[in-house]
Design a protein around this motif. Structure first.
Motif, PDB file in Angstrom:
ATOM      1  N   HIS A  68       0.873  -1.180   0.000  1.00 61.21           N
ATOM      2  CA  HIS A  68       0.000   0.000   0.000  1.00 61.21           C
ATOM      3  C   HIS A  68       0.906   1.225   0.000  1.00 61.21           C
ATOM      4  O   HIS A  68       2.138   1.083  -0.072  1.00 61.21           O
ATOM      5  CB  HIS A  68      -0.982  -0.012   1.164  1.00 61.21           C
ATOM      6  N   HIS A  70       1.147   3.780   2.361  1.00 62.43           N
ATOM      7  CA  HIS A  70       1.554   4.477   3.579  1.00 62.43           C
ATOM      8  C   HIS A  70       3.054   4.755   3.468  1.00 62.43           C
ATOM      9  O   HIS A  70       3.795   4.004   2.838  1.00 62.43           O
ATOM     10  CB  HIS A  70       1.240   3.647   4.831  1.00 62.43           C
ATOM     11  N   HIS A  73       6.110   2.494   3.376  1.00 63.63           N
ATOM     12  CA  HIS A  73       6.200   1.496   2.300  1.00 63.63           C
ATOM     13  C   HIS A  73       6.601   2.107   0.953  1.00 63.63           C
ATOM     14  O   HIS A  73       6.770   1.384  -0.020  1.00 63.63           O
ATOM     15  CB  HIS A  73       4.881   0.726   2.189  1.00 63.63           C
ATOM     16  N   HIS A 150      -6.518  -3.458   6.723  1.00 64.06           N
ATOM     17  CA  HIS A 150      -5.650  -2.322   7.042  1.00 64.06           C
ATOM     18  C   HIS A 150      -6.286  -1.099   6.390  1.00 64.06           C
ATOM     19  O   HIS A 150      -6.897  -1.228   5.337  1.00 64.06           O
ATOM     20  CB  HIS A 150      -4.248  -2.580   6.478  1.00 64.06           C
ATOM     21  N   ASP A 173       1.100  -5.136   7.352  1.00 69.41           N
ATOM     22  CA  ASP A 173       0.036  -4.180   7.594  1.00 69.41           C
ATOM     23  C   ASP A 173      -1.298  -4.893   7.441  1.00 69.41           C
ATOM     24  O   ASP A 173      -2.054  -4.668   6.493  1.00 69.41           O
ATOM     25  CB  ASP A 173       0.188  -2.954   6.692  1.00 69.41           C
TER      26      ASP A 173
HETATM   27 ZN   LIG Z   1       0.112   0.951   6.668  1.00 71.19          ZN
END
Ligand SMILES: [Zn+2]
Ligand SMILES: [Zn+2]
Length: 284
Positions: A68, A70, A73, A150, A173
């Motif tokens: 993802h 965020h 990452h 998540h 996550d």
């Molecule tokens: Zn995350």
């Protein structure tokens, strides 16, 4: 596979975190045919990039699979040295978030307001491929994806080598406990177990301790014991605890690993349990 970053956020650097390291999520996998696959582009992508420059002088072709977007990452991407080489080709796979295309999200962290080189001005050939739950092929692997519990659209990956080797499941996550409300079907847990079933190695989120998971319900993470339960149900041979809490130093992570191994010996005899550390390598 080699671990370059194992954290959920960057801890204060110091000798007490030297062994497990302080970079955020990034794992590299050398495919049996020689093509590079990278799981997540956290700050660990930076040292990986430097290593690739040393070994291949920037002439690489890689597939980056994002769980993802965020920050922990994707934050390594602007500092991935091979992107400054004309001889590099990178394909980035991941999901759009709330209607915003993946390419736009990646571009925003390199907007001129916050970074000197925009995403579309890199010397390397960069292709962004938007994916959802489903299956697709890379050069050396068939890849299956699975929506995790998540915030946002977060994908878990299963890598199936065409050469017939062992499978890897990468689920970070991910909230295995009952907390939170996510856009997943009521049979999510059963489907998740089938998705992971029989994978040799499971790399799973193990960010929070049993003592605080209640207070972190809905944050989208799991405990090491919850990860053991999943690995046991899905008959995995090896579990690698991942996405470590930044407040946990080496001693705390050693203790957590020992405790988790004791638990695994009771509920999942034969399961090998490791805690991801920077520089750690496994062959699949
Ligand atoms: Zn995350
Ligand atoms: Zn994360």
């Amino acid at each position: 596979m080699t671990f370059w970053g194992t954290r959920g956020s960057i801890p204060t650097p110091g000798p007490e975190t030297a062994r497990y390291g302080g970079n955020t999520a990034c794992i590299s996998i050398d495919g049996p045919g020689g093509r590079l696959v990278i799981l997540d582009a956290g700050s660990g992508l930076r040292p990986l990039g430097h290593d690739l420059m040393k070994q291949h002088n920037g002439e690489i072709t890689a597939d980056i699979l994002l769980s993802h977007t965020h920050w922990d990452h994707i934050q390594g991407l602007p500092f991935f040295k091979p992107l400054s080489s004309r001889d590099t080709s990178v394909f980035i796979y991941g999901a759009a978030q709330e209607g915003v295309p993946l390419k736009d999200i990646l571009g925003r962290q390199m907007d001129p307001m916050v970074f000197p080189v925009p995403l579309n001005a890199l010397a390397a050939a960069l292709t962004v491929v938007e994916i959802g739950e489903g299956e697709f092929d890379l050069e050396d692997f068939h890849v299956c994806t699975f929506r995790l519990r998540h915030p946002g659209t977060t994908l878990g990956y299963r890598l199936v080598p065409f050469s017939g080797g062992r499978h890897l499941a990468y689920l970070t996550d991910n909230e295995l406990g009952p907390g939170g409300s996510y856009e997943v079907t009521p049979d999510w847990r059963e489907r998740l177990v089938r998705f992971v079933e029989g994978a040799h190695t499971l790399v799973h989120d193990a960010m929070y301790l049993d003592q605080i998971i209640q207070a972190r319900a809905g944050w989208g993470h799991s405990t090491p014991r919850q990860a053991v339960d999943l690995a046991s149900e899905a008959r995995c041979a090896r579990l690698v605890l991942f996405h470590h809490e930044p407040e946990h130093n080496d001693a705390a992570l050693d203790h957590l690993l020992m405790d988790t191994r004791k638990y695994a010996a009771r509920v999942a005899p034969g399961l090998e349990v490791e805690a991801a550390a920077e520089g750690m390598r496994f062959s699949l």
